[in-house]
Structures are given as C-alpha cells and as structure tokens.
Design a protein around this motif. Structure first.
Motif, short mmCIF file in Angstrom:
data_model
loop_
_atom_site.label_atom_id
_atom_site.label_comp_id
_atom_site.label_asym_id
_atom_site.label_seq_id
_atom_site.Cartn_x
_atom_site.Cartn_y
_atom_site.Cartn_z
N PHE A 145 0.81 -1.22 0.00
CA PHE A 145 0.00 0.00 0.00
C PHE A 145 0.85 1.28 0.00
CE2 PHE A 145 -3.01 -2.91 2.51
CZ PHE A 145 -3.54 -3.43 1.33
N SER A 146 2.16 1.13 -0.16
CA SER A 146 3.05 2.30 -0.16
C SER A 146 2.98 3.04 -1.49
CB SER A 146 4.50 1.87 0.09
OG SER A 146 4.63 1.32 1.38
N THR A 147 3.20 4.33 -1.43
CA THR A 147 3.25 5.15 -2.65
C THR A 147 4.55 4.92 -3.39
OG1 THR A 147 1.94 6.87 -1.55
CG2 THR A 147 3.09 7.49 -3.57
N TYR A 148 5.64 4.80 -2.65
CA TYR A 148 6.97 4.71 -3.26
C TYR A 148 7.66 3.42 -2.85
CZ TYR A 148 6.05 9.73 -3.53
OH TYR A 148 5.46 10.95 -3.75
N ARG A 149 8.53 2.96 -3.73
CA ARG A 149 9.42 1.86 -3.37
C ARG A 149 10.63 2.46 -2.70
NH1 ARG A 149 5.46 0.11 -5.24
NH2 ARG A 149 5.16 0.05 -3.00
N GLY A 150 10.99 1.98 -1.53
CA GLY A 150 12.13 2.54 -0.82
C GLY A 150 11.71 3.18 0.49
N SER A 151 12.53 4.12 0.98
CA SER A 151 12.32 4.68 2.31
C SER A 151 11.45 5.93 2.32
CB SER A 151 13.68 5.02 2.94
OG SER A 151 14.39 5.95 2.13
N ARG A 152 11.13 6.50 1.17
CA ARG A 152 10.34 7.73 1.15
C ARG A 152 8.94 7.49 1.68
NH1 ARG A 152 9.25 11.74 -4.09
NH2 ARG A 152 7.68 13.06 -3.06
N PHE A 153 8.45 8.41 2.52
CA PHE A 153 7.14 8.24 3.16
C PHE A 153 6.02 8.44 2.15
CE2 PHE A 153 3.36 10.23 4.99
CZ PHE A 153 3.00 9.27 5.93
N GLY A 154 4.97 7.64 2.30
CA GLY A 154 3.76 7.82 1.50
C GLY A 154 3.01 6.51 1.34
N PHE A 155 1.65 6.60 1.37
CA PHE A 155 0.80 5.43 1.17
C PHE A 155 -0.34 5.81 0.24
CE2 PHE A 155 2.92 4.74 5.18
CZ PHE A 155 3.28 3.39 5.14
N ASN A 156 -0.55 5.00 -0.80
CA ASN A 156 -1.63 5.29 -1.75
C ASN A 156 -2.55 4.11 -1.99
OD1 ASN A 156 0.06 3.66 -3.25
ND2 ASN A 156 0.06 4.95 -5.08
N GLY A 157 -2.56 3.14 -1.07
CA GLY A 157 -3.48 2.01 -1.20
C GLY A 157 -3.15 1.15 -2.40
N LEU A 158 -4.17 0.84 -3.21
CA LEU A 158 -3.96 0.00 -4.38
C LEU A 158 -3.90 0.79 -5.67
CD1 LEU A 158 -6.19 -3.12 -3.58
CD2 LEU A 158 -3.69 -3.01 -3.72
N LEU A 159 -3.78 2.11 -5.57
CA LEU A 159 -3.57 2.92 -6.76
C LEU A 159 -2.14 2.69 -7.24
CD1 LEU A 159 -5.42 6.12 -5.54
CD2 LEU A 159 -6.25 4.40 -7.17
N ILE A 160 -1.97 2.45 -8.52
CA ILE A 160 -0.75 1.84 -9.01
C ILE A 160 0.48 2.75 -8.95
CG2 ILE A 160 -1.16 2.44 -11.44
CD1 ILE A 160 -0.08 -0.44 -12.09
N THR A 161 0.31 4.06 -9.12
CA THR A 161 1.46 4.96 -9.11
C THR A 161 1.18 6.16 -8.21
OG1 THR A 161 0.69 6.27 -11.01
CG2 THR A 161 2.05 4.33 -11.49
N SER A 162 2.24 6.89 -7.89
CA SER A 162 2.07 8.10 -7.08
C SER A 162 1.25 9.14 -7.84
CB SER A 162 3.45 8.69 -6.73
OG SER A 162 4.18 9.02 -7.89
N ALA A 163 1.45 9.23 -9.15
CA ALA A 163 0.69 10.19 -9.95
C ALA A 163 -0.80 9.85 -9.95
CB ALA A 163 1.21 10.21 -11.39
N THR A 164 -1.13 8.58 -10.13
CA THR A 164 -2.53 8.17 -10.12
C THR A 164 -3.17 8.46 -8.77
OG1 THR A 164 -2.09 6.39 -11.72
CG2 THR A 164 -4.12 6.23 -10.45
N GLY A 165 -2.42 8.21 -7.69
CA GLY A 165 -2.93 8.51 -6.34
C GLY A 165 -3.20 10.00 -6.17
N SER A 166 -2.26 10.82 -6.63
CA SER A 166 -2.41 12.28 -6.52
C SER A 166 -3.62 12.76 -7.30
CB SER A 166 -1.15 12.98 -7.06
OG SER A 166 -0.02 12.65 -6.28
N TYR A 167 -3.78 12.29 -8.53
CA TYR A 167 -4.90 12.72 -9.37
C TYR A 167 -6.23 12.26 -8.78
CZ TYR A 167 -1.17 13.37 -12.84
OH TYR A 167 -0.02 13.76 -13.49
#
Length: 377
Positions: free
Chosen positions: A143-165
């Motif tokens: 459910f994380s927005t990013y792969r790695g240590s950067r903070f963020g969660f976007n559920g099952l939305l596939i990319t950070s951009a899709t989550g933002s939009y």
C-alpha cells in the motif's frame, strides 16, 4: 434502443470499477511477482477501440483525431526509428481522454448513470482510503506510494501520480457535493487525512486549494472568522513548505544538494535541461517544431505541459490542448469549478503523465458530472 440506454447507464460505473481492479492487480503483480501485469493495458485498449467504433458516425470528432494522427505520422516519419511500438502506444494513450470525452459528450449520462457513477467513485474512495490507513498502521509495502524509504501510502492505486490525481479529484468532488457542509462529513475528513498520507506534493497542493476554495466561497466574508481562517491556512502552508524544503526530509536534502527548483520539481528541471532540450537540438528538424516528434520515452521532461509540445509540436500541441479543454469543459466556469480547473492546470505544469493517464480521464469525468449536476440544481 433500450439495450443501448441500459448499457450507457452502467458504463461510467463499470469503467471506474474495471480500471481500479485492473490497476490494483497490476500493483499486486509488481510488488509480489516483480512483473507488471498487462491486464490494465489491454482493458484500456479495448475501451479505446470501443469508443472509436461508437463514434464512427461522429465525423466532426473523429476528424479531430484524424488530424492529430496525421501530425504524428508526419512528425515521426522524419525521425529515425520514429514508428517504434512504445512511441505509438504513448500517442494512443494521449488520444484516450479525447475519445472518452467525445463519447460521453455525445452519449450524455442520465440521472441513474450519474448516481451509479458517484456511488462507485465514493465506494472506491472509501475502500482505498481504508487501505491507506491499514498500510500506515502496519507498514504494508503493498500500500506504499513509493518503493524505498520515502514516506507515503496510496493504497492499491498503481502509481504516485494516479494517487495524486484520484485524491485531488475526490476532494473537489466532495466539495461540490457538500458545499457548506464540507467539513461536517466524516468521509471528507478521512479523505483529507489520506490525501496528506499520500506523501506527494500534488496532494498537499490539492488540500490547500480545496480548503482555500471552501473558505472563500462558503464562509461569509462578513464574519470575522473568514479572513482569520484564510490567514491561518496560508500561514500553515507556508510553515509546512518551510519545514519540508528547508529543514527536514528528502525535499530538504534535494534542495541542499541540487537547489530549490529541483526539490520542487523532483529533478524534472534537470531532465528538461540535460536530456529533453539537447534531444530537440540534435534530432529535430523544422517540421518537428511545428508537429512534434519523439523516438525515446526516456527523453520526456515529465512536465506535462512541456511534454505535450514535445509530442505534438507548437501547432499540434495547441490543437491538442484546445480539443482537450473544449471537449471537457462543458460546464460554467464559476466559483468552485474555476478553482478545480486552476488546480489541474497547475498540476499539468508540475507533474508528468497527466494526459496519458486513462484513469485520470475517468476521474475527471466523474467530477464534471458532479459539477453539471450541481449547476442544474
């Protein structure tokens, strides 16, 4: 005729569900199997073909698509390896929103179609927001927005951009729906929290613009608390920006190492200066400045507005943007709707893959239907 009406009644809600499930499966496939599923791609291709066939009698609309396709053929013809499959696929993605808007402009949603679409959108919003909260509480990588240590969660939305939009659209959808009762609804407060948890700059900007829009239009200016609330909002945003960009975290680190602009644009300025512009200087002929052309997707600046002209050139880009705006904005630009448009214009300048994102086109259609409904009441 009845079968056609029945089909159109369920089309918007079905597309919302289909796109969400297919992209969710794609994210599961990436996280657990390190292999991106092609299901979403084929589903969207099938939908695009359907829209094209369904609009076969709408000659005026298809002529617009044909004109843009002619620009593509001419521009790519004068580039070596201009007709590579991945390049043509990206052009098809750019045409998807136009075909979607053309279709629903011709086959207008009835009351039942709108209600079903709104219910499906809110259901997806609620489910995905719950998954964001679960991801935060139990630190679930899926459910994380990013792969790695950067903070963020976007559920099952596939990319950070899709989550933002998705969440930027959802916030304005809820504002248009609830108006003065906006902050009294649990789903609104939950959505604001989850938009913050995305960990994206676009999400933060969306919260600010929506809250500012609410304060300006739904709190009487005669009341002393209105200017105080607006001042408090601006002060909060200024402090948050100062902390993010000048004190702690990834954005501050980027600012120290590469400058404030690189921090705000997430290195997209470097892509523009070091890759996109040198490519244009080396490979473009005069015709490409008019009609555009690209042979490698890696040379995109990831700044949506600029990339439109990279693909379509000056004349083609202006036509594309005109067709996009003309086909989408079928409502009166007043009050909240104007702030909604300005937010997404800002997003186009700040982030990439705006016009290529098929899911975003569906979300934009939902908020347009809500705006049209509110303007009729």
């Amino acid at each position: 005729m009845e079968l056609k009406q029945h089909f159109n009644t369920y089309l918007l809600s079905s597309l919302l569900l289909l796109f969400f499930i297919s992209e969710a499966y794609g994210k599961v496939s990436i996280v657990f199997f390190q292999d991106k599923s092609q299901a979403a791609k084929y589903i969207k291709l099938g939908v695009l073909i359907f829209f094209t066939v369904a609009l076969i009698q709408e000659k005026k609309q298809l002529l617009k698509i044909a004109l843009l396709c002619c620009f593509v053929v001419i521009g790519q013809f004068f580039l070596k390896d201009g007709f590579r499959f991945e390049i043509l696929t990206n052009y098809v993605k750019l045409l998807f929103p136009l075909l979607l808007f053309f279709y629903f402009n011709h086959h207008k949603n009835n009351v039942k179609a709108r209600v079903l679409g709104f219910k499906m959108f809110e259901t997806i919003l609620l489910i995905n927001s719950c998954l964001i909260l679960v991801g935060l509480l139990f630190d679930i990588n899926l459910f994380s927005t990013y792969r790695g240590s950067r903070f963020g969660f976007n559920g099952l939305l596939i990319t950070s951009a899709t989550g933002s939009y998705f969440y930027a659209t959802a916030l304005f959808y809820l504002l248009v729906k609830h108006k003065r009762q906006f902050f009294k609804k649990p789903l609104v407060l939950f959505t604001i929290v989850c938009t913050f948890l995305l960990g994206t700059k676009v999400g933060y900007v969306a919260i600010f613009v929506v809250v500012a829009s609410f304060v300006i239009h739904f709190i009487s200016i005669k009341k002393k608390k209105a200017p105080l609330l607006l001042l408090a909002l601006v002060t909060t945003v200024a402090l948050a920006a100062y902390v993010f960009f000048f004190k702690f975290g990834l954005f501050n680190k980027i600012r120290v190492e590469d400058g404030l602009i690189s921090s705000i644009l997430s290195y997209r300025d470097n892509l523009l200066v070091e890759i996109t512009l040198p490519y244009i200087q080396e490979y473009w002929a005069t015709i490409h400045y008019i009609l555009g052309g690209i042979t490698d997707l890696q040379i995109r600046s990831q700044l949506g507005f600029i990339d439109v002209f990279l693909f379509w050139g000056i004349i083609g880009g202006l036509l594309y943007l005109y067709f996009y705006a003309k086909s989408y904005i079928t409502f009166k630009c007043t009050n909240t709707s104007l702030y909604f448009i300005l937010l997404f214009v800002f997003i186009v300048f700040l982030s990439g893959n705006f016009f290529e994102n098929a899911s975003l086109a569906i979300y934009l259609l939902v908020i347009r239907e809500k705006i049209l409904e509110s303007q009729k009441n």
